[in-house]
Motif scaffolding. Sequence first.
Motif, PDB file in Angstrom:
ATOM      1  N   GLU A  24       0.843  -1.210   0.000  1.00  0.00           N
ATOM      2  CA  GLU A  24       0.000   0.000   0.000  1.00  0.00           C
ATOM      3  C   GLU A  24       0.877   1.259   0.000  1.00  0.00           C
ATOM      4  O   GLU A  24       0.613   2.214  -0.736  1.00  0.00           O
ATOM      5  CB  GLU A  24      -0.864  -0.030   1.271  1.00  0.00           C
ATOM      6  N   ALA A  25       1.958   1.224   0.791  1.00  0.00           N
ATOM      7  CA  ALA A  25       2.838   2.401   0.888  1.00  0.00           C
ATOM      8  C   ALA A  25       3.512   2.690  -0.454  1.00  0.00           C
ATOM      9  O   ALA A  25       3.532   3.843  -0.904  1.00  0.00           O
ATOM     10  CB  ALA A  25       3.892   2.162   1.976  1.00  0.00           C
ATOM     11  N   PHE A  26       4.040   1.657  -1.104  1.00  0.00           N
ATOM     12  CA  PHE A  26       4.712   1.872  -2.389  1.00  0.00           C
ATOM     13  C   PHE A  26       3.709   2.283  -3.471  1.00  0.00           C
ATOM     14  O   PHE A  26       3.976   3.167  -4.281  1.00  0.00           O
ATOM     15  CB  PHE A  26       5.511   0.632  -2.816  1.00  0.00           C
ATOM     16  N   ALA A  27       2.533   1.632  -3.460  1.00  0.00           N
ATOM     17  CA  ALA A  27       1.524   1.953  -4.468  1.00  0.00           C
ATOM     18  C   ALA A  27       1.063   3.392  -4.314  1.00  0.00           C
ATOM     19  O   ALA A  27       0.961   4.131  -5.298  1.00  0.00           O
ATOM     20  CB  ALA A  27       0.356   0.987  -4.349  1.00  0.00           C
ATOM     21  N   SER A  28       0.840   3.827  -3.078  1.00  0.00           N
ATOM     22  CA  SER A  28       0.346   5.206  -2.879  1.00  0.00           C
ATOM     23  C   SER A  28       1.452   6.223  -3.137  1.00  0.00           C
ATOM     24  O   SER A  28       1.174   7.393  -3.391  1.00  0.00           O
ATOM     25  CB  SER A  28      -0.259   5.390  -1.488  1.00  0.00           C
ATOM     26  N   ALA A  29       2.704   5.767  -3.123  1.00  0.00           N
ATOM     27  CA  ALA A  29       3.822   6.666  -3.449  1.00  0.00           C
ATOM     28  C   ALA A  29       4.126   6.645  -4.948  1.00  0.00           C
ATOM     29  O   ALA A  29       5.123   7.210  -5.394  1.00  0.00           O
ATOM     30  CB  ALA A  29       5.052   6.285  -2.641  1.00  0.00           C
ATOM     31  N   GLY A  30       3.281   5.959  -5.734  1.00  0.00           N
ATOM     32  CA  GLY A  30       3.398   6.041  -7.192  1.00  0.00           C
ATOM     33  C   GLY A  30       4.039   4.841  -7.864  1.00  0.00           C
ATOM     34  O   GLY A  30       4.059   4.763  -9.097  1.00  0.00           O
ATOM     35  N   ALA A  31       4.577   3.895  -7.088  1.00  0.00           N
ATOM     36  CA  ALA A  31       5.260   2.747  -7.706  1.00  0.00           C
ATOM     37  C   ALA A  31       4.264   1.776  -8.332  1.00  0.00           C
ATOM     38  O   ALA A  31       3.143   1.617  -7.838  1.00  0.00           O
ATOM     39  CB  ALA A  31       6.077   1.999  -6.654  1.00  0.00           C
TER      40      ALA A  31
END
Length: 247
Positions: A24-31
């Motif tokens: 979730e953290a990486f996805a919400s940071a654009g990855a």
Amino acid sequence: MRRFDGKVAIITGAARGIGFSIAEAFASAGATTVIIDISEKSVQEAVRKLQSFEYKVIGFNADVTDGNRIDEIFKEITARYGHIDILINNAGITRDSLLMKMKEEDWDIVLNVNLKGTFICTQKISRILLKQKKGVIINITSIIGLMGNVGQANYAASKGGIIALTKSSAKEFGSRNIRVNAIAPGFIETEMTKVLPEEIVIKYLDAIPLKRMGRTKSISDLCLFLASEEADYITGQTIQVDGGLLM
Ligand code: NAD
């Protein structure tokens, strides 16, 4: 522009718990975020949940101990996106019992999933990262790998092994601009710790200077930092996130 736009991050054991929080953290940071997990239904649910926020997320059902399947997945991701930037080796299990009574099969499966699974994913990704001459690997170990624990000889050995594997891979891959670090969580609120008896939880809380269990977000925030440019001179380290339990 978000912090990880254009990056591809793979997280193992990411259908729930700490792994899901990292995804979730990486996805919400654009990855572009790749969830790998042994539980097919949970992979689909996790992907659906994150896609509902319009994040770029895909999922694969795989056992981290299955080298051929992991190789196939990493090759497919490279073919699709052209590169892989970040691997988080998070998949892990427990099969607790006192050493005297521990079944060999419980020793084997914990060492296989936690330690050999981390080795397999690291070895398979290294071929891609070495060619790219860049990449970040983060291994999720545990403070139990540093301090040992009654009833967790198999788990402690597997997590201690991950710390040694982290140092060896950091040394082998460093000259190719690949950083490898480990995170050692303490006592974090997830399904894994939900099953612990109340008296054990009370004992732990008493020993933790911050007097509470950790949140999965504390682990995912550190993953974002370790994977970022801000951490570009950090490799081979094991960073504890444990409320001060072990010092
Ligand atoms: P969890 O049990 O909630 O989640 C683990 C995930 O890994 C599950 O989705 C499971 O399906 C998946 N998985 C299990 N075996 C797999 C395999 N062979 N291949 C692919 N996926 C597999 O656990 P969690 O609490 O989120 O823990 C995640 C990691 O953090 C583990 O490595 C664990 O050892 C470590 N850790 C957790 C804590 C804690 O307090 N929760 C503390 C220290 C370290």
